[in-house]
Design a protein around this motif. Structure first.
Motif, PDB file in Angstrom:
ATOM      1  N   LYS A   1      -8.766 -11.049   1.897  1.00  0.00           N
ATOM      2  CA  LYS A   1      -8.302 -10.086   2.905  1.00  0.00           C
ATOM      3  C   LYS A   1      -7.706  -8.846   2.251  1.00  0.00           C
ATOM      4  O   LYS A   1      -7.878  -7.722   2.752  1.00  0.00           O
ATOM      5  CB  LYS A   1      -7.277 -10.763   3.812  1.00  0.00           C
ATOM      6  CG  LYS A   1      -6.700  -9.848   4.884  1.00  0.00           C
ATOM      7  CD  LYS A   1      -5.721 -10.585   5.783  1.00  0.00           C
ATOM      8  CE  LYS A   1      -4.441 -10.923   5.074  1.00  0.00           C
ATOM      9  NZ  LYS A   1      -3.427 -11.509   5.986  1.00  0.00           N
ATOM     10  N   GLU A   2      -6.988  -9.036   1.166  1.00  0.00           N
ATOM     11  CA  GLU A   2      -6.346  -7.892   0.509  1.00  0.00           C
ATOM     12  C   GLU A   2      -7.388  -6.883   0.032  1.00  0.00           C
ATOM     13  O   GLU A   2      -7.202  -5.662   0.161  1.00  0.00           O
ATOM     14  CB  GLU A   2      -5.508  -8.360  -0.679  1.00  0.00           C
ATOM     15  CG  GLU A   2      -4.794  -7.221  -1.401  1.00  0.00           C
ATOM     16  CD  GLU A   2      -3.899  -7.722  -2.523  1.00  0.00           C
ATOM     17  OE1 GLU A   2      -3.460  -6.899  -3.325  1.00  0.00           O
ATOM     18  OE2 GLU A   2      -3.649  -8.945  -2.582  1.00  0.00           O
TER      19      GLU A   2
ATOM     20  N   PRO B   1      -0.732  -4.549   1.439  1.00  0.00           N
ATOM     21  CA  PRO B   1      -0.832  -4.513  -0.020  1.00  0.00           C
ATOM     22  C   PRO B   1      -0.042  -3.345  -0.613  1.00  0.00           C
ATOM     23  O   PRO B   1      -0.013  -2.237  -0.061  1.00  0.00           O
ATOM     24  CB  PRO B   1      -2.339  -4.345  -0.250  1.00  0.00           C
ATOM     25  CG  PRO B   1      -2.972  -4.953   0.956  1.00  0.00           C
ATOM     26  CD  PRO B   1      -2.042  -4.637   2.099  1.00  0.00           C
TER      27      PRO B   1
ATOM     28  N   TYR C   1      -1.808  -6.835  10.098  1.00  0.00           N
ATOM     29  CA  TYR C   1      -2.352  -7.279   8.806  1.00  0.00           C
ATOM     30  C   TYR C   1      -1.977  -8.720   8.500  1.00  0.00           C
ATOM     31  O   TYR C   1      -2.819  -9.531   8.102  1.00  0.00           O
ATOM     32  CB  TYR C   1      -1.846  -6.363   7.689  1.00  0.00           C
ATOM     33  CG  TYR C   1      -2.259  -6.824   6.310  1.00  0.00           C
ATOM     34  CD1 TYR C   1      -3.549  -6.610   5.840  1.00  0.00           C
ATOM     35  CD2 TYR C   1      -1.364  -7.504   5.485  1.00  0.00           C
ATOM     36  CE1 TYR C   1      -3.941  -7.056   4.577  1.00  0.00           C
ATOM     37  CE2 TYR C   1      -1.747  -7.943   4.224  1.00  0.00           C
ATOM     38  CZ  TYR C   1      -3.036  -7.725   3.778  1.00  0.00           C
ATOM     39  OH  TYR C   1      -3.410  -8.170   2.535  1.00  0.00           O
TER      40      TYR C   1
ATOM     41  N   GLU D   1       4.038  -6.388   5.157  1.00  0.00           N
ATOM     42  CA  GLU D   1       3.339  -7.121   4.096  1.00  0.00           C
ATOM     43  C   GLU D   1       1.972  -6.532   3.773  1.00  0.00           C
ATOM     44  O   GLU D   1       1.059  -7.247   3.361  1.00  0.00           O
ATOM     45  CB  GLU D   1       3.193  -8.604   4.477  1.00  0.00           C
ATOM     46  CG  GLU D   1       4.522  -9.313   4.683  1.00  0.00           C
ATOM     47  CD  GLU D   1       4.351 -10.792   4.975  1.00  0.00           C
ATOM     48  OE1 GLU D   1       3.266 -11.336   4.701  1.00  0.00           O
ATOM     49  OE2 GLU D   1       5.296 -11.407   5.487  1.00  0.00           O
TER      50      GLU D   1
ATOM     51  N   ARG E   1      -7.572 -14.056  -6.131  1.00  0.00           N
ATOM     52  CA  ARG E   1      -6.569 -13.010  -6.048  1.00  0.00           C
ATOM     53  C   ARG E   1      -6.137 -12.530  -7.423  1.00  0.00           C
ATOM     54  O   ARG E   1      -5.464 -11.512  -7.528  1.00  0.00           O
ATOM     55  CB  ARG E   1      -5.353 -13.492  -5.253  1.00  0.00           C
ATOM     56  CG  ARG E   1      -5.673 -13.726  -3.792  1.00  0.00           C
ATOM     57  CD  ARG E   1      -4.416 -14.050  -3.028  1.00  0.00           C
ATOM     58  NE  ARG E   1      -4.733 -14.376  -1.655  1.00  0.00           N
ATOM     59  CZ  ARG E   1      -4.849 -13.493  -0.684  1.00  0.00           C
ATOM     60  NH1 ARG E   1      -4.701 -12.206  -0.949  1.00  0.00           N
ATOM     61  NH2 ARG E   1      -5.143 -13.863   0.554  1.00  0.00           N
TER      62      ARG E   1
END
Length: 225
Positions: free
Chosen positions: A72-73, A135, A46, A133, A13
């Motif tokens: 996932k983001e 991005p 999400y 939540e 991340r």
């Protein structure tokens, strides 16, 4: 639903996404993963979605998914970018000078039909753009798009009502968007076919009855923008 792969195990991340395979096969795989992500985001939202769930939906292993997206983001960002680009194109088809010269009922058809079609073909748009939540970049770009559309509706009202109050124009634009948003939720919830068509008709009827006293007469007397 299984948790997403922890970011701290590989610093995913915090680093840049891995280079993607741009060959035709790689692009097909990316499209497959994005469609799977769209389906899972629609089903669970999400926040509750994991990369494992997306991989299962795409019928691939998690390892295959990680060859193209680190987390996932990254998947949500790619999907959001593509959906926002398509949404802007739909808006471009709606707000044309030719459409804005039409009587109000035909104007509503010309403006709403491309937007309704887009949302019916891409239900993940509302699920992703209005989920919790999501991005930050997606939220920022969606907010910018929303603001630009509000400005265009405000400009339209200002054109037809040049002596009107700008604050009133802003309130009318906000109310119009609220009606459209509520109508879209009902449209997407309705089964395809006659029932969905009926909900679309009702949404347009509500907008027509709201806007006609405001700009309906002006549309017949003021030159088109």
């Amino acid at each position: 639903m299984p948790e997403d792969r922890p970011a701290e195990k590989s610093g995913e991340r915090t680093g840049e996404p891995k280079p993607r395979r741009r060959q035709a096969r790689g692009e097909r795989r990316i499209a497959q993963l994005l469609q799977a992500a769209a389906d899972v985001f629609c089903a669970y939202g999400y926040t509750a979605t994991s990369t494992n769930a997306i991989a299962r939906e795409a019928s691939v292993s998690p390892g295959t998914l990680y060859q193209y997206f680190p987390n996932k983001e990254a998947i949500a960002l790619e999907l959001g970018d593509r959906l926002l680009a398509q949404m802007r194109e739909a808006h471009g088809q709606a707000f044309t000078p030719e459409n804005l010269a039409l009587p109000l009922p035909e104007l509503l058809d010309a403006v709403l039909d491309p937007l309704i079609e887009f949302n019916c073909q891409n239900p993940a748009f509302l699920a992703l753009m209005h989920g919790s939540e999501i991005p930050g970049r997606i939220a920022e770009e969606h907010d910018a798009l929303h603001a630009s559309l509000l400005a265009r509706v405000g400009d339209l009202l200002g054109h037809y009502l040049p002596d009107g109050d700008p604050a009133q124009h802003a309130r009318i634009a906000d109310m119009t968007f609220a009606i459209v948003k509520a109508g879209l939720a009902l449209i997407l919830a309705a089964p395809e076919g006659p029932e969905r068509d009926a909900v679309i008709t009702e949404t347009k009827t509500v907008l027509l009855r709201y806007l006609d006293p405001v700009i309906g007469r002006a549309l017949t007397t003021i030159p088109s923008p």
